[in-house]
Design a protein around this motif. Structure first.
Motif, short mmCIF file in Angstrom:
data_model
loop_
_atom_site.label_atom_id
_atom_site.label_comp_id
_atom_site.label_asym_id
_atom_site.label_seq_id
_atom_site.Cartn_x
_atom_site.Cartn_y
_atom_site.Cartn_z
N THR A 184 31.04 17.04 27.72
CA THR A 184 31.33 17.57 26.68
C THR A 184 32.36 18.34 26.38
O THR A 184 33.14 17.86 27.40
CB THR A 184 29.83 18.77 26.71
N ALA A 185 33.07 18.02 24.53
CA ALA A 185 33.86 18.88 24.62
C ALA A 185 33.77 20.52 24.36
O ALA A 185 33.38 20.48 25.24
CB ALA A 185 34.11 18.16 23.34
N ASN A 229 26.20 21.47 20.45
CA ASN A 229 25.99 21.08 22.00
C ASN A 229 24.58 21.10 22.21
O ASN A 229 24.53 19.97 23.17
CB ASN A 229 27.61 21.76 22.62
N VAL A 230 23.99 22.29 22.56
CA VAL A 230 22.90 23.05 22.77
C VAL A 230 21.91 22.19 22.21
O VAL A 230 20.95 21.09 23.45
CB VAL A 230 22.62 23.95 23.19
N ALA A 231 21.76 20.83 21.55
CA ALA A 231 20.73 20.51 20.86
C ALA A 231 21.06 19.12 21.26
O ALA A 231 20.02 18.41 21.56
CB ALA A 231 21.08 20.55 18.97
N ALA A 232 22.24 19.10 21.34
CA ALA A 232 23.15 17.04 22.11
C ALA A 232 22.10 17.50 23.54
O ALA A 232 21.34 16.22 23.48
CB ALA A 232 24.18 17.17 22.20
N GLN A 233 22.51 17.99 24.08
CA GLN A 233 21.61 18.47 25.81
C GLN A 233 20.46 18.24 25.13
O GLN A 233 19.71 17.58 26.67
CB GLN A 233 21.98 19.98 26.00
N PRO A 301 26.19 16.49 14.41
CA PRO A 301 26.72 17.94 14.51
C PRO A 301 25.63 18.81 13.31
O PRO A 301 26.34 18.29 11.73
CB PRO A 301 28.35 18.02 14.23
N ALA A 302 25.55 19.89 12.94
CA ALA A 302 24.77 20.51 11.92
C ALA A 302 25.50 21.61 11.32
O ALA A 302 25.53 22.16 10.46
CB ALA A 302 23.47 21.64 12.24
#
Length: 343
Positions: A184-185, A229-233, A301-302
Motif C-alpha cells: 500500500t501507498a 485503502n481499507v475498502a481495497a483490502q 478510490p471513492a
C-alpha cells in the motif's frame, strides 16, 4: 464469517475494523493488538459495544495466543475458529526504525512468521498480509513499480516488511499455502498517529506551530485516503487470488513540499510556518506503484485528494480529545527537529 485482524487498534487496522463492521453485517471481527505506542482503543470506541466485535490484548509474537485465536481452541477462543486473517500488526515509522531496528525485526518479521505458521497449521481459508510500497525502494519518473519487480528496501522498516513479504511467498512455494500480500501507498485520514507527516503538520498548524519539512521537500509520495485503502483490502481479501500480490494506491503523487503547501492553505498559514530540517538518512526520493491488478477486481478510490484532505483537516479540528493526549505524550517527536516554535 469470522475474521481475525492483527494490529486492529493501529491507524489502518482500526479503520479496517470499522469498515468491516459497518459494511458487512454477517462478519464477526476479533482484534488482536499489543497496544504499543501507536495502538489506541480510543480509535474504536464507536464499535466497542458491537456484539460482533471482540478485542484481545496480546502480542503477535505470542505463538500460543495466536494459535488459540486462529483455531478457536483454548482460553483465547471467544468467537470460535477464524475463516480469514488480516495481518496489519507492525512497527511502521521509518524514523523509529532508523533509531532502533530491533523491534521492527521482532514484530514485522518474527510476528509475521508466527501468524503465517498458525494459519498454515489451522488451514485458514484466506490470509492477507498488509505490506508497503516502500519494499520496492525508489523509482524514477515516469516509471511505476509492478508487483513482480525486485524488492530493494532502503530502511530497516522497509527491509523488515520485505522480509515478511518473502516469507509469505515461501509459504506458497514450500507448503502450497498461499498468502496474499498488498503493498500500500502512504495513507492518511482519521485516527492517524501524529508522528506521521499529515497529522503532525495539521495538528501543529492548529496550534500555531511550525511544520518540520525534511530536506528540500522534493520526495514524492502517492497519498491514499484510508477509507479507500481499507475498502481495497477487504476486496483483495474476499475477491483476490490467494497468493497473489496487489499494489494499492490512489495515484495522488505529490512532493512533500507540494503537500505541505496544500495543508498550509487549508489551515490559513503561509510559507513562514515551514521549518526545514535535516533530511532523513536513506530517504527514498519517489514511490509510485501500478495498481492495474487491484483495479481489475473492481476497486477505485471513492474520494478525490482534495476532498480527503478537507475531511482529514476537519476531523482533526473536531477531535482534539483524541490527538492532544498523544502529542502531550511525545507523539510529535521527529528526527532532526527541536521542539516546534510558534510561528
Amino acid at each position: 464469517m469470522h475474521v481475525l485482524v492483527t494490529g486492529g487498534a493501529g491507524f489502518i487496522g482500526a479503520n479496517f475494523v470499522r469498515h468491516v463492521l459497518q459494511t458487512q453485517p454477517d462478519v464477526r471481527v476479533t482484534n488482536l493488538d499489543a497496544l504499543t505506542y501507536a495502538g489506541n482503543l480510543a480509535s474504536l470506541v464507536d464499535v466497542a459495544d458491537d456484539p460482533r466485535y471482540r478485542f484481545v490484548h496480546g502480542d503477535v509474537c505470542d505463538a500460543g495466543l495466536v494459535d488459540e485465536l486462529v483455531t478457536g481452541v483454548g482460553s483465547g477462543s471467544g468467537h470460535g475458529r477464524v475463516d480469514a486473517v488480516v495481518h496489519f500488526a507492525a512497527e511502521s515509522h521509518v524514523d523509529r526504525s532508523i533509531d532502533g531496528p530491533a523491534e521492527f525485526l521482532r514484530t514485522n518479521v518474527s510476528g509475521a512468521g508466527v501468524v503465517f505458521e498458525a494459519c498454515r497449521r489451522a488451514e485458514v481459508d484466506r490470509v492477507l498480509h498488509i505490506s508497503t510500497d516502500e519494499v520496492y525502494g525508489s523509482v524514477d519518473e515516469p516509471d511505476r513499480f509492478v508487483e513482480g519487480d525486485a524488492l530493494e528496501p532502503n530502511s530497516p522498516y522497509s527491509a523488515s516488511k520485505a522480509a515478511a513479504d518473502l516469507l509469505a511467498r515461501s509459504y506458497g512455494v514450500t507448503y502450497g499455502y498461499p498468502i496474499t500480500v498488498t503493498r500500500t501507498a502512504n495513507n492518511f485520514g482519521p485516527f492517524h498517529f501524529p508522528e506521521k507527516m499529515i497529522p503532525l503538520f495539521v495538528t501543529n498548524l492548529i496550534d500555531g506551530l511550525k511544520v518540520p519539512l525534511y530536506g528540500d521537500g522534493r520526495n514524492v509520495r502517492d497519498w491514499t485516503y484510508v477509507a479507500d485503502n481499507v475498502a481495497a483490502q477487504w476486496l483483495v481479501l474476499t475477491e483476490g487470488v490467494p497468493g497473489e500480490v496487489y499494489n494499492v494506491g490512489a495515484g495522488n503523487e505529490l512532493t512533500n513540499r507540494e503537500l505541505t503547501f496544500r495543508l498550509l492553505e487549508r489551515l490559513g498559514a503561509d510559507e513562514d510556518m515551514i521549518e526545514h530540517v535535516p533530511d532523513r538518512p536513506g530517504h527514498d526520493l519517489r514511490y509510485a506503484v501500478d495498481t492495474t491488478k487491484v483495479r481489475a477486481l473492481g476497486w477505485s478510490p471513492a474520494h478525490s485528494l482534495d476532498e480527503a484532505l478537507d475531511g482529514t483537516v476537519a476531523w482533526y479540528r473536531t477531535n482534539e480529545d483524541w490527538w492532544r493526549p498523544l502529542k502531550a505524550g511525545g507523539a510529535s517527536a521527529r528526527r532532526g527537529t527541536a521542539p516546534s516554535a510558534k510561528g
